[in-house]
Design a protein around this motif. Structure first.
Motif, PDB file in Angstrom:
ATOM      1  N   LEU A  54       7.432  11.668   5.094  1.00 42.58           N
ATOM      2  CA  LEU A  54       7.953  10.345   4.780  1.00 42.58           C
ATOM      3  C   LEU A  54       7.580   9.336   5.857  1.00 42.58           C
ATOM      4  O   LEU A  54       7.138   8.215   5.579  1.00 42.58           O
ATOM      5  CB  LEU A  54       9.473  10.432   4.621  1.00 42.58           C
ATOM      6  N   LEU A  55       7.740   9.739   7.095  1.00 41.31           N
ATOM      7  CA  LEU A  55       7.399   8.852   8.210  1.00 41.31           C
ATOM      8  C   LEU A  55       5.901   8.583   8.261  1.00 41.31           C
ATOM      9  O   LEU A  55       5.461   7.442   8.466  1.00 41.31           O
ATOM     10  CB  LEU A  55       7.879   9.472   9.523  1.00 41.31           C
ATOM     11  N   LEU A  56       5.084   9.621   8.070  1.00 42.91           N
ATOM     12  CA  LEU A  56       3.629   9.464   8.149  1.00 42.91           C
ATOM     13  C   LEU A  56       3.117   8.556   7.035  1.00 42.91           C
ATOM     14  O   LEU A  56       2.311   7.644   7.281  1.00 42.91           O
ATOM     15  CB  LEU A  56       2.968  10.839   8.069  1.00 42.91           C
ATOM     16  N   LEU A  57       3.588   8.765   5.799  1.00 40.28           N
ATOM     17  CA  LEU A  57       3.143   7.922   4.691  1.00 40.28           C
ATOM     18  C   LEU A  57       3.623   6.484   4.868  1.00 40.28           C
ATOM     19  O   LEU A  57       2.923   5.535   4.489  1.00 40.28           O
ATOM     20  CB  LEU A  57       3.652   8.503   3.371  1.00 40.28           C
ATOM     21  N   SER A  58       4.825   6.318   5.440  1.00 42.99           N
ATOM     22  CA  SER A  58       5.301   4.957   5.705  1.00 42.99           C
ATOM     23  C   SER A  58       4.418   4.264   6.732  1.00 42.99           C
ATOM     24  O   SER A  58       4.074   3.081   6.579  1.00 42.99           O
ATOM     25  CB  SER A  58       6.754   4.998   6.188  1.00 42.99           C
ATOM     26  N   ILE A  59       4.032   4.977   7.758  1.00 41.22           N
ATOM     27  CA  ILE A  59       3.156   4.393   8.782  1.00 41.22           C
ATOM     28  C   ILE A  59       1.806   4.039   8.183  1.00 41.22           C
ATOM     29  O   ILE A  59       1.226   2.975   8.465  1.00 41.22           O
ATOM     30  CB  ILE A  59       3.014   5.369   9.963  1.00 41.22           C
ATOM     31  N   VAL A  60       1.269   4.934   7.351  1.00 38.30           N
ATOM     32  CA  VAL A  60      -0.025   4.646   6.707  1.00 38.30           C
ATOM     33  C   VAL A  60       0.076   3.397   5.835  1.00 38.30           C
ATOM     34  O   VAL A  60      -0.815   2.539   5.829  1.00 38.30           O
ATOM     35  CB  VAL A  60      -0.474   5.878   5.888  1.00 38.30           C
ATOM     36  N   THR A  61       1.175   3.278   5.086  1.00 35.37           N
ATOM     37  CA  THR A  61       1.367   2.097   4.240  1.00 35.37           C
ATOM     38  C   THR A  61       1.449   0.824   5.073  1.00 35.37           C
ATOM     39  O   THR A  61       0.861  -0.211   4.730  1.00 35.37           O
ATOM     40  CB  THR A  61       2.635   2.273   3.398  1.00 35.37           C
ATOM     41  N   LEU A  62       2.180   0.889   6.180  1.00 30.09           N
ATOM     42  CA  LEU A  62       2.285  -0.288   7.055  1.00 30.09           C
ATOM     43  C   LEU A  62       0.940  -0.652   7.661  1.00 30.09           C
ATOM     44  O   LEU A  62       0.578  -1.835   7.750  1.00 30.09           O
ATOM     45  CB  LEU A  62       3.315  -0.022   8.152  1.00 30.09           C
ATOM     46  N   LEU A  63       0.168   0.348   8.072  1.00 25.10           N
ATOM     47  CA  LEU A  63      -1.149   0.071   8.650  1.00 25.10           C
ATOM     48  C   LEU A  63      -2.089  -0.543   7.609  1.00 25.10           C
ATOM     49  O   LEU A  63      -2.876  -1.449   7.920  1.00 25.10           O
ATOM     50  CB  LEU A  63      -1.746   1.357   9.226  1.00 25.10           C
ATOM     51  N   ARG A  64      -2.006  -0.050   6.383  1.00 23.14           N
ATOM     52  CA  ARG A  64      -2.843  -0.628   5.324  1.00 23.14           C
ATOM     53  C   ARG A  64      -2.474  -2.091   5.089  1.00 23.14           C
ATOM     54  O   ARG A  64      -3.345  -2.946   4.897  1.00 23.14           O
ATOM     55  CB  ARG A  64      -2.661   0.169   4.036  1.00 23.14           C
ATOM     56  N   ALA A  65      -1.161  -2.370   5.100  1.00 20.18           N
ATOM     57  CA  ALA A  65      -0.737  -3.758   4.911  1.00 20.18           C
ATOM     58  C   ALA A  65      -1.210  -4.648   6.057  1.00 20.18           C
ATOM     59  O   ALA A  65      -1.580  -5.809   5.847  1.00 20.18           O
ATOM     60  CB  ALA A  65       0.777  -3.820   4.770  1.00 20.18           C
ATOM     61  N   LEU A  66      -1.221  -4.106   7.283  1.00 17.09           N
ATOM     62  CA  LEU A  66      -1.681  -4.893   8.432  1.00 17.09           C
ATOM     63  C   LEU A  66      -3.180  -5.118   8.392  1.00 17.09           C
ATOM     64  O   LEU A  66      -3.673  -6.243   8.555  1.00 17.09           O
ATOM     65  CB  LEU A  66      -1.281  -4.193   9.729  1.00 17.09           C
ATOM     66  N   PHE A  67      -3.947  -4.042   8.162  1.00 15.75           N
ATOM     67  CA  PHE A  67      -5.401  -4.163   8.199  1.00 15.75           C
ATOM     68  C   PHE A  67      -5.947  -4.933   7.000  1.00 15.75           C
ATOM     69  O   PHE A  67      -7.007  -5.539   7.081  1.00 15.75           O
ATOM     70  CB  PHE A  67      -6.041  -2.780   8.262  1.00 15.75           C
TER      71      PHE A  67
END
Length: 740
Positions: free
Chosen positions: A445-458
């Motif tokens: 859950l934490l890893l997928l949330s981080i990936v989603t946040l990074l995608r939104a940033l990049f």
């Protein structure tokens, strides 16, 4: 902030970040569940491992009844911490583990011998000489290494307890190996004691035989030397010559005392006889029995004479006869006294002769005792040697008997005790399916949330410009039109949903309804050139005037903005809206309340008695004490303060220094001067300062008068305001324009 860098700065939109998480919540949740299910499946395929442990206590095995005689009751042969660590290494030693492997026949266990069996290809290569041919020793080493990998031996901190843990896929095997290692360790301790005991007995036996001979020889030397040197032992274990010397000395002292006593008695009798004094009173004379009887007769005669003198005259024959007898008796007493004197003189002479003899004998014994003393020194040395040999022999005999008795009876307790044997474990220690699955779900859950946040940033979805795109200096210099006022319909939803309630809530209740009810919405005007202002006579709806002023302040790169509010606290509410608009656009802005009423501080802060600019002017507070955060935005505020404003303005010379210090820490310093006069504004203006008129009712004559006074004082640059034909100013919709 320079205008050239404004367009390149971006901020992270936290709302957009969390919005991206909310949009992808289903994908994140499903992905986490899938990964958790995969983790659970993998953990189900892993063979469970069991761990059993045995605990050993290091303590003395001797009891009070079996403890050796030379060991004190409080002696405890317990190892120190370094010794405990050495025992831990002993338990994990290769020799001990090999004995356990041989006793339990672990070489046939498929789990432990899995890596020991060479493959067919290895055997083939070994047979043709290409590789090493696996032998039995290598197989034993593999099994030993496998046992050591699954074994854990450690000492419990601050205790004398050693824990033996063994892990295996077989629960019964883990318990049996842990117990077998503990039993083998205790047996090794007992065997070491037995070997030590046997070695001690074997060493003591010839030593005792040799010591027995040496003791006999030493005692024989003592006896031979004593007889040859005539050092015979008398009473009280003393040499005979020394003892005789002591006795003779005592006798000599007694003889000398008797001689002195006889001479003294003779001298007293002789003196009494020479003086004619009565001698019957002397002790030496009175000791004679004859003298005592004569004294009794003398007393009787004196009594008779006294009795007859009462009836007869002194010339009477009877009295004369008694006196004659008394005179004869006195002569006889003196004669006897002379005999006593002679006897005493004889005794004294005899004592002198005895003293001479004893003195001569004493001198001879002194010479003999001196010689005996020298010989006794050598004798004592021989006796010490014999005594030391005898004590050593007795000690060896005692130890030998103890060692022999323990060896014969087989009583050799180890200094270790198994107080907790390993039982067959019920649950495996690895893997823990449920906890590890939950941990995998949370991590996924934490890893997928981080990936989603990074995608939104990049991807730029969660980024926004730090400031609206300003007009460039070239456009302004060429006289190009400035950006049109912000259309309320084009404003982000953020302005309508977030700013409006908070700003409206911060306006003082006394004039909130008055501002919002006017036909012309309050606005703020900054001193931009008239040519740059939008050519429209229509009233500006909502807060587009606030937005335009904020955009142009950011485009100008001004470090300070001074707001003049001719209408007092009602117009100061526009300053609050302007500061919050700037803060929402990412500008680090601070508002300084110089209105004199303090209404701005009461609107933006909960506490109405906070220190402010007046306290700072009189140096009663520091910057950190007077700067307070706005409760509805990221802006900061320096309120009016608690000091008397009139007295504080006496230190107005410190105000430029304070404002310059604030400019070094903030992007923009906004000063609300209220209905300030031209003289008061001179203390607030400096290079890079923008002057803003905050107007609620532009048709108010006082407002026009204030604007004209500002212009006449040349506080605004000429290109920003030009004189009208008739020298008058007219305010239309909050803007200064030429009169018709």
């Amino acid at each position: 902030m320079p205008a050239s860098s404004v367009g390149n700065d971006v901020d992270i939109d936290i709302g957009a970040l969390f919005a991206s998480l909310w949009r992808n919540k289903l994908r994140i949740l499903v992905g986490s569940l899938i990964l958790a299910a995969l983790a659970f499946l993998l953990l189900s395929l892993v063979a469970p491992k069991y761990r059993a442990e045995t605990r050993i206590l290091i303590e003395t095995g001797e009891s009070v009844f079996t403890r050796p005689a030379n060991q004190q009751a409080d002696d405890r042969p317990v190892l120190d911490q370094e010794g405990i660590k050495s025992q831990v290494e002993l338990i994990g030693s290769s020799d001990l583990l090999k004995r356990v492997i041989a006793r339990l026949d672990l070489a046939k266990n498929p789990e432990l011998s899995a890596g020991a069996e060479p493959s067919a290809l290895s055997r083939l290569f070994g047979a043709v000489g290409i590789g090493k041919n696996p032998d039995e020793d290598a197989r034993d080493d593999y099994i030993l290494q496998s046992v050591r990998d699954r074994l854990l031996v450690y000492n419990v901190a601050a205790s004398r307890v050693i824990v033996i843990q063994f892990s295996s896929k077989d629960a019964a095997l883990s318990a049996s190996i842990a117990n077998a290692i503990a039993d083998e360790y205790v047996a090794t301790q007992q065997l070491a004691k037995s070997r030590s005991n046997t070695d001690a007995a074997g060493w003591l036996q010839p030593e005792i035989a040799d010591l027995s001979k040496r003791v006999k020889e030493a005692e024989a030397k003592v006896a031979a030397y004593r007889s040859s040197s005539d050092l015979l032992i008398g009473q009280n274990n003393a040499v005979l010559a020394t003892q005789q010397l002591s006795e003779l000395s005592s006798e000599l002292s007694r003889v000398r005392a008797n001689r002195a006593a006889s001479e003294a008695s003779a001298e007293s009798v002789r003196a009494a006889l020479a003086k004619g004094a009565p001698v019957e009173t002397l002790p030496a004379v009175m000791a004679s029995p004859l003298i005592q009887r004569l004294r009794e007769r003398q007393v009787q005669l004196n009594n008779d004479i006294a009795d007859l003198s009462a009836s007869l005259l002194s010339g009477h024959p009877r009295i004369r006869a008694l006196r004659s007898q008394l005179a004869d008796l006195n002569n006889q007493i003196r004669l006897e006294a002379r005999k006593v004197l002679g006897s005493l003189e004889n005794e004294a002479e005899t004592a002198r002769l005895r003293e001479s003899q004893l003195t001569s004998s004493l001198n001879e014994l002194k010479a003999q005792a001196s010689k005996a003393g020298e010989e006794e020194v050598e004798l004592r040395a021989l006796e010490r040697e014999a005594t030391a040999q005898r004590q050593l022999l007795e000690s060896y005999l005692t130890r030998y008997r103890e060692a022999s008795s323990r060896t014969d009876r087989g009583y050799l307790p180890a200094d270790a005790r198994i107080f907790s044997r390993a039982d067959r474990p019920i649950e495996p220690y690895f893997p823990k399916k449920i906890p590890m699955t939950v941990a995998a779900f949370v991590a996924s859950l934490l890893l997928l949330s981080i990936v989603t946040l990074l995608r939104a940033l990049f991807s730029g979805q969660a980024l926004r410009p730090a400031y609206p795109q300003p007009a460039t200096e070239a456009m302004l210099s060429q006289g190009a039109a400035a950006p049109a006022p912000i259309d309320p319909a084009a404003e982000p939803a953020r302005t309508e949903t977030e700013n409006t309630p908070s700003l409206a809530a911060s306006i003082p209740a006394a004039f909130e309804e008055e501002i919002l009810s006017k036909d012309k919405v309050p606005s703020a005007e900054f001193d931009a050139p008239a040519a740059d202002l939008p050519a429209t006579d229509a009233p500006i709806a909502d807060h587009s005037g606030i937005a335009n002023v904020a955009a142009r302040l950011m485009a100008s790169g001004a470090a300070r903005a001074v707001v003049v509010s001719p209408e007092g606290d009602e117009a100061s509410a526009l300053t609050i809206l302007l500061v919050r608009e700037l803060a929402d656009r990412g500008v680090r802005v601070i508002l300084v309340d110089m209105t004199g009423s303090g209404e701005i501080g009461r609107s933006m802060l909960e506490d109405k008695n906070l220190p402010g600019i007046t306290d700072l002017l009189v140096s009663e507070k520091h910057f950190s004490d007077v700067i307070h955060p706005d409760h509805y935005s990221q802006a900061e505020l320096i309120p009016l303060g608690n000091h008397d404003p009139a007295k504080a303005m006496q230190s107005v010379g410190r105000l430029p220094m304070i404002l310059n210090a604030l400019q070094s820490a903030y992007d923009l310093v906004v000063v609300d001067a209220g209905p300030a006069t031209v003289v008061e504004l001179k203390h607030l203006l400096a290079d890079g300062t923008e002057l803003i008129l905050g107007l609620v009712d532009p048709d108010d004559p006082d407002v026009a008068a204030t604007a004209k006074a500002v212009y006449d004082a040349k506080l605004l640059q000429p290109e920003l305001l030009t004189p009208f034909d008739n020298g008058e100013l007219r305010l239309d919709s909050g803007r200064i324009v030429r009169s018709a």
